[in-house]
Design an enzyme around this catalytic site. Structure first.
Site, PDB file in Angstrom:
ATOM      1  NE  ARG A   1      -3.563  -0.087   0.500  1.00 44.38           N
ATOM      2  CZ  ARG A   1      -4.716  -0.093   0.173  1.00 44.38           C
ATOM      3  NH1 ARG A   1      -5.670  -1.553  -0.678  1.00 44.38           N
ATOM      4  NH2 ARG A   1      -5.642   1.055   0.020  1.00 44.38           N
ATOM      5  CB  VAL A   2       1.256   3.931  -2.156  1.00 37.10           C
ATOM      6  CG1 VAL A   2       2.448   3.181  -2.663  1.00 37.10           C
ATOM      7  CG2 VAL A   2       0.736   3.945  -3.040  1.00 37.10           C
ATOM      8  CG  ASP A   3      -3.740   3.823   0.950  1.00 38.24           C
ATOM      9  OD1 ASP A   3      -3.422   2.721   1.765  1.00 38.24           O
ATOM     10  OD2 ASP A   3      -4.715   3.093   0.104  1.00 38.24           O
ATOM     11  CG  ASP A   4      -1.877   7.761   5.872  1.00 35.67           C
ATOM     12  OD1 ASP A   4      -0.574   6.657   5.493  1.00 35.67           O
ATOM     13  OD2 ASP A   4      -1.880   8.419   5.424  1.00 35.67           O
ATOM     14  CB  VAL A   5      -4.953   0.544   3.682  1.00 34.38           C
ATOM     15  CG1 VAL A   5      -5.009  -0.667   4.330  1.00 34.38           C
ATOM     16  CG2 VAL A   5      -5.608   1.635   3.820  1.00 34.38           C
TER      17      VAL A   5
END
Ligand code: PRX
Length: 696
Positions: free
Chosen positions: A565-569
């Protein structure tokens, strides 16, 4: 977080204002630093071929030809495939449309427009009508060795009809939502199929979620009926599930919504008689007292292809979990087709997917996909390492499992127990080994292939998501070589696009954000009750593309390597957890003023949860408070979201505009403080040293 996609997203959204926040992701340079970046470590060209003859595809050329047609003419391609299923009414010639461009109007996907079908009919009645009624449909293995249950396709159909009739008697009709909170009993897939049969939208809530989380899900879709179980035993621990439901129903009532009926399945394998489960008069009824009196025949509700099938809540980078909505026809065709091709599943094949039906894998690859193929499904109630790590292989041997599908976290955990537990059991029935949920490190991949599969089973490392509904990038066994750690090539109808931070497609080998260019049949249709959030989350980041939230690398052979993941997950043991959710749970504790959560590399779970907490004046993070904070997360989300590490942060590294610099927090969590990068924009650079001196 970079400004890249935000500014891009704002531009794209300019003409279509909406609620919510545009996609946020880490800059590309951070991809290599991703804690789960198995791909980055693996040699790109290493290919592995085992001798396997796929029953449908003879060669790579077959795949290439089919793939090309599926992308160039999806309507005709999927139309031909869909003919293999029962449709009450045929779809129209121009049955497929889609729009992935937020500047061109509402985001939408439509497959098999005009057609009507029913997925439960295709999973059950079709096989019974074609003479496969006596084939085992479910092989249930209890938590404690020695208890099992077999149900044929005819038996499952009869039970599904009885429950469907009961649901109808409660006033449930097409389009109503029904919540399901059950452990892995046969009754769980049966409940899903009963809803599908009458057109009710099921919302399965993993039986590890806390009452608060259950209540939020019940409230969001206004589920008047809850299908539940009394209890479950996982390993040595018995867990009372009904009391969780009672609390959740109480919370819902506090918020003005009344659950009218709760059907409770008495799980005898959890021990304890019925008297241990409190029942509320008029609301709670026992499955075994109610269901047998209902007819084992129930007319099918013919559903339009785009009618909703189910809701499944999943975490994102911001806000509350989202109700991912899948529709009927496209989901059915893609679930069935991927199962058929990726696992080479054929009627009667004994197949074991270790996932829980509370997650998408248990929906598509335990319930719908394999049943569409007429396979025999192992349903396992327990923990695959209980009572010993050999349990998995005992079950494989006992049922003669042919296809086995699990998550890298279990493979790593079994690997750490050595090889004897594997070698002691006959695994000659195994033909295909699958993995899902997180990047698999090459070491675990090789152990799975060489030790579990004795070097003769192809490994299918399947990349997909709750939102994609079905496999997207995956090997096809025996059709082209695999590479340890790579999800390889796109499935039919899936058109990946690897883009840079400006949304520009990167051709050839390279690294970027993983997007999809055109709709596939099981595309997420909306976020329940919030189409604006749907558009902003998945389509506003990169114009004209579905953005997955994952980073990837593509090598010289066109193979994809998912970097995470590159998001805040964060992805903990293949479970997706939004850092924002854990942060808000932590700050519910009166002594916690602020929290920041990041992922860090964990040898078994893939990623662990690392929480920085700021406390009220005068408090220090002592053991008792750590326990309380952990409990707050457990009771607000579920035990699986409890932080692995709590780090006291008298101050958090913030920019002058007040944004937390998570990059710095990730580096400290992964003990890479020598690579903190530029911290000159911090409002108070001293905070970093304070954190370093405070390490737990
Ligand atoms: O980051 C990817 C990871 O799991 C995420 C999707 O999580 P969820 O919706 O809970 O579905 C899990 C089961 C499909 C993705 O964004 N992921 C899933 N499969 C893989 C993977 N990462 C690497 N390799 C995979 N095979």
């Amino acid at each position: 977080r970079s400004a890249n996609s935000l500014s891009e997203a704002r531009k794209v959204r300019h003409s279509r204002p909406g609620k919510g926040q545009a996609v946020r992701c880490r800059p590309l340079s951070a991809l290599q630093q991703n804690v789960s970046a198995a791909a980055a470590a693996a040699p790109a060209m290493e290919a592995s071929t085992v001798d396997y003859k796929h029953s449908l595809l003879a060669s790579r050329e077959d795949y290439d030809k089919m793939y090309k047609r599926s992308i160039e003419d999806p309507a005709a391609f999927w139309g031909d495939i869909a003919k293999g299923y029962h449709w009450e009414q045929q779809w129209e010639d121009d049955h497929h449309t889609h729009n992935f461009d937020v500047t061109a109007g509402r985001i939408s996907t439509e497959f098999f427009k005009g057609g009507t079908t029913n997925i439960a009919y295709n999973c059950l009645d079709r096989h019974v009508k074609e003479g496969r009624g006596d084939v085992d449909c479910l092989l249930w293995e209890a938590n404690d060795p020695g208890t099992e249950r077999r149900m044929t396709y005819s038996e499952v159909l009869a039970e599904v009809c009885r429950l469907a009739n009961w649901l109808k008697a409660q006033g449930i009709k097409k389009g109503d939502a029904v919540a399901i909170y059950m452990p892995m009993l046969c009754e769980l897939p049966i409940s899903m199929l009963a809803c599908a049969r009458i057109g009710a939208i099921h919302s399965v809530i993993f039986a590890g979620f806390s009452p608060e989380s259950i209540a939020a899900r019940i409230l969001d879709c206004k589920a008047k009926v809850v299908l539940a179980a009394s209890a479950v035993k996982r390993g040595k621990k018995a867990i009372d599930l009904k009391s969780m439901v009672d609390k959740a129903v109480g919370f819902a009532s506090r918020d003005g919504f009344e659950v009218e009926k709760c059907l409770v399945c008495h799980n005898t394998s959890a021990g304890g008689g019925k008297e241990a489960t409190p029942m509320k008069d008029g609301r709670d009824v026992w499955w075994d007292a109610e269901i047998p009196s209902h007819s084992s025949e129930c007319a099918v509700e013919w559903m339009h292809s785009e009618d909703p099938l189910f809701l499944l809540y999943t975490s994102g980078s911001t806000g509350k979990p989202k109700g991912v909505l899948h529709s009927t026809g496209g989901y059915m065709v893609m679930a069935g087709t991927t199962s058929r091709y990726v696992f080479d599943l054929q009627p009667g094949d004994v197949y074991w997917c270790t996932a829980d039906c509370g997650w998408i894998t248990g929906h598509t690859y335990l319930t719908y996909g394999p049943m569409l193929c007429g396979a025999t499904n192992v349903v396992f109630e327990g923990t695959p390492t209980y009572p010993t790590p050999a349990r998995s292989w005992q079950v494989v041997d006992k049922f003669k499992v042919k296809q086995y599908y699990t998550a890298p976290t279990l493979i790593r955990s079994l690997l750490s127990s050595g090889n004897d537990h594997v070698k002691a059991h006959d695994r000659s029935s195994l033909k295909i080994l699958g993995t899902v949920g997180e990047p698999i490190n090459p070491e675990a991949w090789k152990w799975y292939s060489e030790v579990v599969g004795d070097g003769r089973c192809p490994i299918v490392d399947t990349w997909w998501q709750t939102e994609t509904g079905a496999h997207m990038i995956t090997p096809l066994p025996g059709v082209f070589p695999a590479k340890p750690g790579s999800a390889t090539l796109p499935f039919f109808g899936v058109a990946p696009s690897m883009v840079n931070e400006h949304g520009k497609a990167i051709e050839g080998p390279g690294e970027g954000y993983l997007c999809i260019k055109q709709a596939w049949p099981s595309t997420i249709r909306t976020i329940y009750g919030d189409h604006d959030r749907y558009e902003t989350t998945y389509f506003a980041g990169f114009k004209g593309l579905y953005f997955s939230g994952d980073g990837c690398r593509r090598d010289e052979d066109g193979y994809y390597w998912i970097t995470g993941r590159v998001d805040d997950v964060i992805n903990v043991s293949g479970h997706r957890i939004g850092t924002a959710e854990v942060e808000s749970a932590l700050t519910l504790h009166p002594k916690c003023t602020e929290a920041a959560v990041v992922g860090y590399e964990h040898p078994i779970k893939g990623q662990g949860i690392y929480a920085y907490v700021s406390l009220i004046e005068g408090e220090e993070l002592e053991d008792a408070l750590k326990k309380e904070l952990t409990l707050t997360v457990r009771s607000n989300i579920g035990a699986f979201a409890a932080p692995d590490i709590l780090h006291w942060a008298p101050g958090l590294p913030k920019t002058r505009s007040g944004k937390i610099m998570r990059r710095v927090l990730r580096k400290i969590a992964s003990k890479e403080e020598s690579q903190l990068g530029d911290t000159s924009t911090l409002a108070d650079p001293g905070v970093v040293n304070q954190l370093l001196s405070n390490r737990p």
